[in-house]
Motif scaffolding. Structure first.
Motif, short mmCIF file in Angstrom:
data_model
loop_
_atom_site.label_atom_id
_atom_site.label_comp_id
_atom_site.label_asym_id
_atom_site.label_seq_id
_atom_site.Cartn_x
_atom_site.Cartn_y
_atom_site.Cartn_z
N TRP A 41 0.80 -1.22 0.00
CA TRP A 41 0.00 0.00 0.00
C TRP A 41 0.83 1.27 0.00
O TRP A 41 0.29 2.36 -0.16
N ARG A 42 2.12 1.17 0.19
CA ARG A 42 2.97 2.37 0.20
C ARG A 42 3.40 2.69 -1.22
O ARG A 42 4.14 1.94 -1.85
N PHE A 43 2.92 3.82 -1.73
CA PHE A 43 3.24 4.24 -3.09
C PHE A 43 4.71 4.63 -3.19
O PHE A 43 5.26 5.30 -2.31
N LYS A 44 5.36 4.22 -4.28
CA LYS A 44 6.76 4.52 -4.51
C LYS A 44 6.88 5.23 -5.86
O LYS A 44 6.39 4.73 -6.87
N GLU A 45 7.51 6.38 -5.87
CA GLU A 45 7.64 7.16 -7.10
C GLU A 45 8.38 6.38 -8.18
O GLU A 45 8.07 6.47 -9.36
N PRO A 49 12.69 -2.91 -7.37
CA PRO A 49 12.72 -4.35 -7.68
C PRO A 49 12.61 -5.21 -6.42
O PRO A 49 13.20 -4.91 -5.38
N GLY A 50 11.80 -6.26 -6.55
CA GLY A 50 11.61 -7.17 -5.42
C GLY A 50 10.54 -6.72 -4.45
O GLY A 50 10.29 -7.41 -3.46
N ARG A 51 9.90 -5.58 -4.74
CA ARG A 51 8.84 -5.09 -3.85
C ARG A 51 7.57 -4.84 -4.66
O ARG A 51 7.61 -4.54 -5.85
N ALA A 52 6.45 -4.95 -3.98
CA ALA A 52 5.17 -4.66 -4.62
C ALA A 52 5.07 -3.18 -4.94
O ALA A 52 5.61 -2.33 -4.21
N ASN A 53 4.40 -2.85 -6.03
CA ASN A 53 4.23 -1.45 -6.43
C ASN A 53 2.78 -1.20 -6.82
O ASN A 53 2.09 -2.09 -7.33
N ILE A 54 2.33 0.02 -6.59
CA ILE A 54 0.98 0.42 -6.97
C ILE A 54 1.05 1.75 -7.72
O ILE A 54 2.09 2.40 -7.76
N TYR A 55 -0.06 2.14 -8.33
CA TYR A 55 -0.13 3.38 -9.07
C TYR A 55 -0.83 4.45 -8.23
O TYR A 55 -1.44 4.17 -7.20
#
Length: 552
Positions: A41-45, A49-55
């Motif tokens: 759930w933590r958005f990343k700009e 790699p190796g971590r989940a990502n969201i928009y």
């Protein structure tokens, strides 16, 4: 005897596992590879790699009361379907309230988990970690809880798409997608109709020239907005509905399919799948039908091949001058830090008893938490798994023999493949309420409906007819919470609160003035049915089913 526990990951599953360890008097040490909590759930700009990502635009599919932790109701002012930033705020408040942050080692990556030489006697593990400076050290723990999730390694099946190597446009996985910035005026093809594919297609369609959504199998589309504008899952995920589906599965499927098609005809919109509604996690999207209706999104069949900048579909149709292709094609799950012997599979799923424990360990001191899916939220599933696993660690719950566990896993896998559409990208699927109740029964926290009707009819009615919120599992037994009853009785207040930004006076109607009488009559009818053992026929009579219950 288990005392120290390594928790790998500080997302929702890792946080609730850390708290559950503390509740059981264990000493958790949580290792988080990033600099903060939140996981998925933590958005990343920038993609990590190796971590989940969201928009940027992600809003949760489940409403706040259904995804809350069982002893921590969300603040009433939060919206029912929260933006990802609000989910992280809720998780942070949870971590702060229960003093979890002091147990988390940030920017520390677990690179190896190994059994100690004397594992057969002690059940202990060597956990090797690496800090941000590349320095490594090995720590010894009595038990390990793996809480890293399964949205970390994107699946990009380029070999399945002939001609993609010469495609003249740009392509990437939905894992890389952040926002529609830079896609203005483009012709975009999204491949895959899971929740990511639907969301990305809608998001891009607001700025693109045209978006095409390619699907091999179609999907049932649920809306977040349910009857009377209430969160859909609060009206759908109830014990009454679960009982109806268990007793009359075909009828329940027909009723729900009819209701979904009343919103929009799935066949007309080119979305109707061959599988039944409950055979696969549905697509939750309120805007997709609108974007199809307005022509901003066009649904297409599976892609046969690419030719230059053109996409050719299996029905022979062609889209010319495609600028961007987004592969919303799911994820490969991986636990690279675990021994390969612990990653054996049964069908597509990991060979885990109750989806938690490897059966061949001998000493049950390693648990996988949150690696599961169902018609419910990962928060509540992971919390129940963690509560059950820590009771196993403590010796309060004894696991069956390895042979018995293996047999149960094989039977469960066969049943899962029979009832659900499982694949390498969707390897595990459980009946949410059945799974939760099974673990709860073994812990000793499953709500006893008949006992509740005798002792507290008001709560019993809410438990049976109202949304199946996780507070039900704190009414009794280990981990009993004194605030559970009040949380259940006030859940509708928290659901309604975010709507009250402009209060419109409402004249009292006959139906509202008689609500109390209806509720009392329903409770009396249900109790009578339970006593006379005739509830199967009465609960689903047209007269009873026509009673609308919203808790308002």
């Amino acid at each position: 005897m288990v005392q120290t526990v390594a928790v790998i990951g500080a997302g929702a599953s890792g946080l609730t596992s850390t708290k559950t360890c503390l509740d059981e008097g264990l000493q958790p040490t949580c290792f988080e590879s990033s600099h903060d909590i939140g996981g998925l759930w933590r958005f990343k700009e920038k993609p990590e790699p190796g971590r989940a990502n969201i928009y940027k635009s992600v809003v949760i599919n489940s409403s706040k009361e259904m995804m809350s932790f069982s002893d921590f109701p969300p603040p009433a002012e939060l919206p029912n379907n929260m933006h990802h930033s609000e989910v992280v705020s809720y998780l942070r408040l949870y971590a702060q309230t229960f003093n979890l942050l002091q147990h988390i080692h940030f920017q520390t990556t677990v690179v190896g988990v190994r059994q100690r030489p004397d594992f057969a006697v002690t059940g202990q593990w060597e956990v090797e970690v690496e800090n941000k400076d590349g320095q490594r050290k090995t720590c010894v723990f009595d038990a390990v809880m793996v809480c890293t999730g399964h949205f970390t390694h994107p699946h990009l099946p380029l070999k399945d798409f002939s001609g993609i190597e010469s495609f003249q446009g740009r392509y990437f996985h939905s894992w890389d997608y952040r926002s529609s910035e830079g896609l203005e005026g483009k012709r975009v093809l999204v491949i895959g109709i899971g929740n990511s594919g639907g969301d990305v297609a809608v998001d891009i369609s607001r700025v693109a020239e045209r978006v095409y959504l390619s699907t091999r199998s179609g999907a049932w589309v649920f809306h977040r907005v349910g009857p009377r504008g209430l969160p859909f899952d609060t009206t759908m995920v109830t014990r009454k509905n679960a009982l109806m589906h268990k007793l009359f599965p075909s009828r329940a499927n027909r009723i729900l399919e009819k209701k979904l098609n009343e919103n929009f005809d799935h066949q007309l919109y080119g979305l109707k799948p061959e599988h039944g509604i409950f055979a696969q996690i549905p697509l939750v999207n309120d805007q997709l039908p609108v974007q199809i209706l307005s022509g901003r999104v066009q649904v297409k069949p599976n892609v046969k091949e690419f030719s230059g900048s053109n996409a050719v579909f299996v029905d022979g149709s062609v889209i010319e001058q495609v600028d961007i292709v987004v592969f919303a094609t799911g994820y490969n799950y991986s636990f690279p830090f675990l021994p390969s012997s612990l990653q054996a599979k049964s069908g597509y799923r990991l060979k885990l008893y109750r989806h938690i424990f490897p059966p061949a360990l001998g000493q049950p001191t390693l648990a996988v938490v949150g690696f599961i899916s169902g018609f419910g939220t990962i928060n509540t599933l992971a919390e129940m798994q963690a509560r059950w696993a820590t009771r196993v660690f403590k010796g309060y719950i004894a696991l069956p023999t390895e042979e018995t566990m293996m047999n149960e896993i094989e039977k469960e896998t066969a049943a899962m493949h029979l009832h659900f559409r499982c694949s390498e990208r969707n390897p595990m699927h459980v009946d949410y309420l059945t799974y939760m109740d099974t673990l709860a029964q073994e812990i000793g926290i499953r709500p006893n409906k008949l006992w509740l009707f005798l002792k507290d009819p008001r709560v019993a009615l809410e438990v049976f007819l109202g949304p199946c919120t996780p507070y039900q599992y704190r009414l009794t037994g280990p981990g009993q919470w004194s605030g559970a009853r009040q949380a259940i009785l006030t859940q509708w207040d928290r659901i309604l609160k975010p709507f009250q930004t402009r209060v419109v006076p409402k004249a009292e109607t006959k139906s509202s003035s008689n609500l109390g009488l209806i509720m009392m009559s329903s409770a009396a009818l249900l109790c009578w049915c339970l006593y006379t053992k005739l509830h199967y026929s009465l609960l689903f009579s047209p007269e009873f089913l026509n009673i609308t219950y919203t808790g308002m």
